[in-house]
Design a protein around this motif. Structure first.
Motif, mmCIF file in Angstrom:
data_model
loop_
_atom_site.group_PDB
_atom_site.id
_atom_site.type_symbol
_atom_site.label_atom_id
_atom_site.label_comp_id
_atom_site.label_asym_id
_atom_site.label_seq_id
_atom_site.Cartn_x
_atom_site.Cartn_y
_atom_site.Cartn_z
ATOM 1 N N LEU A 265 -8.073 -15.636 31.250
ATOM 2 C CA LEU A 265 -8.521 -16.945 30.763
ATOM 3 C C LEU A 265 -9.911 -16.892 30.150
ATOM 4 C CD1 LEU A 265 -7.239 -19.245 33.659
ATOM 5 C CD2 LEU A 265 -6.119 -18.671 31.494
ATOM 6 N N ARG A 266 -10.572 -15.725 30.269
ATOM 7 C CA ARG A 266 -11.898 -15.563 29.687
ATOM 8 C C ARG A 266 -11.983 -14.280 28.864
ATOM 9 N NH1 ARG A 266 -16.488 -15.684 33.884
ATOM 10 N NH2 ARG A 266 -15.013 -14.399 35.098
ATOM 11 N N THR A 267 -10.877 -13.929 28.206
ATOM 12 C CA THR A 267 -10.827 -12.731 27.371
ATOM 13 C C THR A 267 -10.574 -13.135 25.921
ATOM 14 O OG1 THR A 267 -10.008 -11.338 29.181
ATOM 15 C CG2 THR A 267 -9.618 -10.558 26.934
ATOM 16 N N GLY A 268 -11.570 -12.907 25.073
ATOM 17 C CA GLY A 268 -11.485 -13.356 23.692
ATOM 18 C C GLY A 268 -11.654 -12.238 22.688
ATOM 19 N N ILE A 269 -11.908 -12.634 21.454
ATOM 20 C CA ILE A 269 -12.062 -11.695 20.338
ATOM 21 C C ILE A 269 -13.391 -11.975 19.645
ATOM 22 C CG2 ILE A 269 -11.195 -11.093 18.041
ATOM 23 C CD1 ILE A 269 -8.377 -11.476 19.093
ATOM 24 N N ALA A 270 -14.134 -10.897 19.359
ATOM 25 C CA ALA A 270 -15.385 -11.000 18.602
ATOM 26 C C ALA A 270 -15.273 -10.120 17.369
ATOM 27 C CB ALA A 270 -16.582 -10.580 19.452
ATOM 28 N N GLY A 271 -15.363 -10.720 16.187
ATOM 29 C CA GLY A 271 -15.228 -9.966 14.946
ATOM 30 C C GLY A 271 -16.467 -10.072 14.093
ATOM 31 N N HIS A 272 -16.817 -8.981 13.437
ATOM 32 C CA HIS A 272 -17.979 -8.946 12.550
ATOM 33 C C HIS A 272 -17.525 -8.820 11.108
ATOM 34 C CE1 HIS A 272 -21.636 -6.587 10.871
ATOM 35 N NE2 HIS A 272 -21.836 -7.889 10.751
ATOM 36 N N SER A 273 -18.000 -9.699 10.247
ATOM 37 C CA SER A 273 -17.730 -9.661 8.825
ATOM 38 C C SER A 273 -16.238 -9.845 8.564
ATOM 39 C CB SER A 273 -18.265 -8.349 8.251
ATOM 40 O OG SER A 273 -18.419 -8.431 6.868
ATOM 41 N N GLU A 274 -15.537 -8.868 7.991
ATOM 42 C CA GLU A 274 -14.094 -9.054 7.839
ATOM 43 C C GLU A 274 -13.445 -9.223 9.204
ATOM 44 O OE1 GLU A 274 -10.013 -7.084 6.013
ATOM 45 O OE2 GLU A 274 -11.797 -5.836 6.209
ATOM 46 N N GLY A 275 -14.042 -8.622 10.238
ATOM 47 C CA GLY A 275 -13.537 -8.828 11.590
ATOM 48 C C GLY A 275 -13.606 -10.281 12.006
ATOM 49 N N GLY A 276 -14.620 -11.022 11.503
ATOM 50 C CA GLY A 276 -14.692 -12.454 11.762
ATOM 51 C C GLY A 276 -13.581 -13.201 11.059
ATOM 52 N N LEU A 277 -13.299 -12.805 9.826
ATOM 53 C CA LEU A 277 -12.173 -13.390 9.098
ATOM 54 C C LEU A 277 -10.870 -13.136 9.845
ATOM 55 C CD1 LEU A 277 -11.516 -13.186 5.304
ATOM 56 C CD2 LEU A 277 -9.789 -12.346 6.876
ATOM 57 N N ILE A 278 -10.723 -11.920 10.370
ATOM 58 C CA ILE A 278 -9.530 -11.587 11.153
ATOM 59 C C ILE A 278 -9.471 -12.442 12.412
ATOM 60 C CG2 ILE A 278 -8.529 -9.760 12.590
ATOM 61 C CD1 ILE A 278 -9.356 -7.783 10.384
ATOM 62 N N GLY A 279 -10.635 -12.718 13.014
ATOM 63 C CA GLY A 279 -10.663 -13.601 14.178
ATOM 64 C C GLY A 279 -10.130 -14.984 13.854
ATOM 65 N N ILE A 280 -10.533 -15.530 12.705
ATOM 66 C CA ILE A 280 -10.034 -16.838 12.276
ATOM 67 C C ILE A 280 -8.520 -16.777 12.080
ATOM 68 C CG2 ILE A 280 -10.126 -18.594 10.463
ATOM 69 C CD1 ILE A 280 -13.005 -17.603 9.885
ATOM 70 N N TYR A 281 -8.057 -15.743 11.387
ATOM 71 C CA TYR A 281 -6.629 -15.570 11.112
ATOM 72 C C TYR A 281 -5.839 -15.524 12.415
ATOM 73 C CZ TYR A 281 -2.384 -13.367 9.221
ATOM 74 O OH TYR A 281 -1.080 -13.076 8.877
ATOM 75 N N LEU A 282 -6.317 -14.761 13.387
ATOM 76 C CA LEU A 282 -5.601 -14.635 14.659
ATOM 77 C C LEU A 282 -5.674 -15.905 15.480
ATOM 78 C CD1 LEU A 282 -6.492 -11.033 15.893
ATOM 79 C CD2 LEU A 282 -4.282 -11.869 15.087
ATOM 80 N N GLY A 283 -6.866 -16.516 15.544
ATOM 81 C CA GLY A 283 -7.021 -17.718 16.348
ATOM 82 C C GLY A 283 -6.143 -18.859 15.879
#
Length: 479
Positions: free
Chosen positions: A274-292
């Motif tokens: 319940l407290r395990t997330g994703i942290a993305g940098h640059s394109e990794g942030g874009l990937i975070g948005i896509y996944l979320g």
């Protein structure tokens, strides 16, 4: 980031997100003719000396002043007489170099892998005064002998033994039928712990997101784990010990790898699902948005310099900012942007899912030739922009999806970021569940910077600013 406005000079790696390359220097196509002058007194002095390959053996170091920072180039010999070039400020070592001795004590080091070469005159004062040539640009460069090769300072890199558990591991992405390799760092003590998967920026990155002599994800993982947060970081597909083909991967493909990493991390006994997330940098942030957006069960997202505006607009804005901050004339900027828009228009006439027909490739080639590209530079540019990744990124617009995320998110931007402009990319974010923070004075890598230009990245000893580290840590621990 990947860009038509910046010339690549190192093989195999790219900077964060779309447009900046991992460069041994920033070479803007709009400023492609700076004159480098050899010293006439050096030539005269050098004519009294007869050079041999043996007399040059050793380490020769010079600083390349690009107008946006100083970058050291190192030419060094080995016992068998072969030569290599290093760019320590850019994290590049061992690039094969070919030594040629010409008349009048002229020395040439050719570096085929980066499409550049140095040529200068050996002087009576034991220096080689000359010019570095690359991509149509010329930069004055003076090489001087040193006893040893220069080292770079990265004071934030942790050294073992660590005050936590570090475990190398493998996990599978069944949807792509590949095995990925990574490192899980776990706080000591009783869990389950809050946890996060780190997703790197564009280009083939290893688990430390290593570039420009920095290891941002190693520093970030070390800090977070010391603060009681478990961290999984992994080699991109086709990089390091991970299976797969990176060159054929799009952002959604890479997102499937990140999702597999998150599912693996959630399954571990030491982590709190319940407290395990994703942290993305640059394109990794874009990937975070896509996944979320597609996986609302992910508890939280940390988006570090995420690309929020449409890819096409991101590329154009990035090129414009970097050129303007580099002192390129407004006329040259307009010419570069018009040329890029023409290329994008041609690309976007064909749906991303369809292959580009030969006539479209021919039109793109013609457009690039009008920009002065030919030979290997033309081939590399065509290979890049016709890739599945590039075409997908060009059309993807995450600005709507980010405001429909159901989980809490932290979006952080650097106030001096020239690759992902803080103002343009934070403006579309309106959702109340997203905390938006801009850290003044920090660049795209979240280093304390002067100009924010990519040329500075390698010369800055700081890998990741403490303000960013503390912000991410306290935000995650506050979930």
């Amino acid at each position: 980031m990947r860009s038509t406005a910046i010339r690549k000079i190192l093989n195999g790696k790219k900077l964060m997100l779309i447009a900046a390359t991992l460069l041994a220097m920033v070479l803007l196509s709009a400023c492609a003719s700076r004159e480098g002058n050899m010293r006439s007194d050096g030539e005269a002095a050098g004519s009294e000396i007869t050079l041999t390959p043996e007399s040059l053996q050793g380490v020769w170091v010079g600083s390349l002043e690009t107008g946006n920072g100083s970058i050291r180039l190192v030419f060094r010999s080995s016992e068998d007489g072969s030569w290599v070039m290093d760019s320590p400020d850019q994290g590049a070592t061992g690039l094969p170099a070919e030594l040629q001795l010409k008349q009048n004590n002229t020395v040439k080091f050719d570096v085929p892998s980066v499409g550049g070469y140095f040529q200068g005159t050996f002087t009576g004062t034991r220096s080689i005064d000359g010019t570095w040539y690359q991509g149509g640009a010329q930069f004055p460069l003076v090489l001087e002998p040193q006893d040893t090769r220069p080292e770079i300072s990265r004071p934030q890199e942790p050294e073992p033994p660590y005050p936590y558990v570090s475990r190398d591991l493998y996990f599978r992405n069944d949807s792509a039928d590949i095995q990925l390799a990574g490192t899980l760092t776990l706080p000591r003590g009783e869990g389950p712990f809050p946890a996060v998967v780190l997703v790197s920026g564009s280009g083939p990155q290893n688990r430390d997101e290593e570039l420009m002599g920095h290891k941002p994800f190693l520093v970030l993982a070390d800090y977070l784990t010391r603060q009681g947060i478990a961290v999984l970081r992994y080699d991109d597909r086709g990089v390091g010990l991970s299976e797969g083909d990176f060159q054929d991967a799009t952002s959604p493909d890479l997102a499937s790898d990140a999702l597999a990493a998150w599912k693996y991390l959630v399954s571990q006994n030491e982590t709190d699902p319940l407290r395990t997330g994703i942290a993305g940098h640059s394109e990794g942030g874009l990937i975070g948005i896509y996944l979320g957006y597609r996986n609302p069960e992910i508890p939280f997202l940390v988006l570090l310099a995420p690309s929020v505006i449409q890819g096409r607009e991101q590329l154009l804005l990035q090129s414009e900012i970097i050129m303007r901050r580099s002192g390129v004339s407004e006329e040259a900027i307009r010419r570069e942007l018009d040329a890029a828009k023409g290329i994008f228009d041609i690309l976007q006439q064909i749906p991303v899912k369809e292959s580009l027909p030969p006539e479209t490739i021919s039109r793109l080639e013609e457009q690039y030739r009008t920009m002065g590209l030919s030979g290997s530079r033309l081939e590399n540019a065509l290979r890049q922009i016709t890739s599945r990744w590039y075409r997908n990124f060009l059309t993807y617009d995450p600005s709507t999806e980010i405001n429909e995320l159901e989980m809490p998110a932290l979006a952080v931007f650097g106030g001096l970021d020239t690759q992902v402009d803080a103002r343009a990319n934070s403006a579309p974010i309106t959702a109340e569940n997203i905390d938006v923070v801009t850290l003044d004075g920090l660049n795209h890598l979240f280093q304390e910077a002067e100009s924010g230009l990519p040329a500075e990245y390698g010369s800055i000893s700081e890998t990741m600013n403490p303000r960013l580290l503390e912000l991410v840590s306290s935000w995650i621990n506050g979930r």
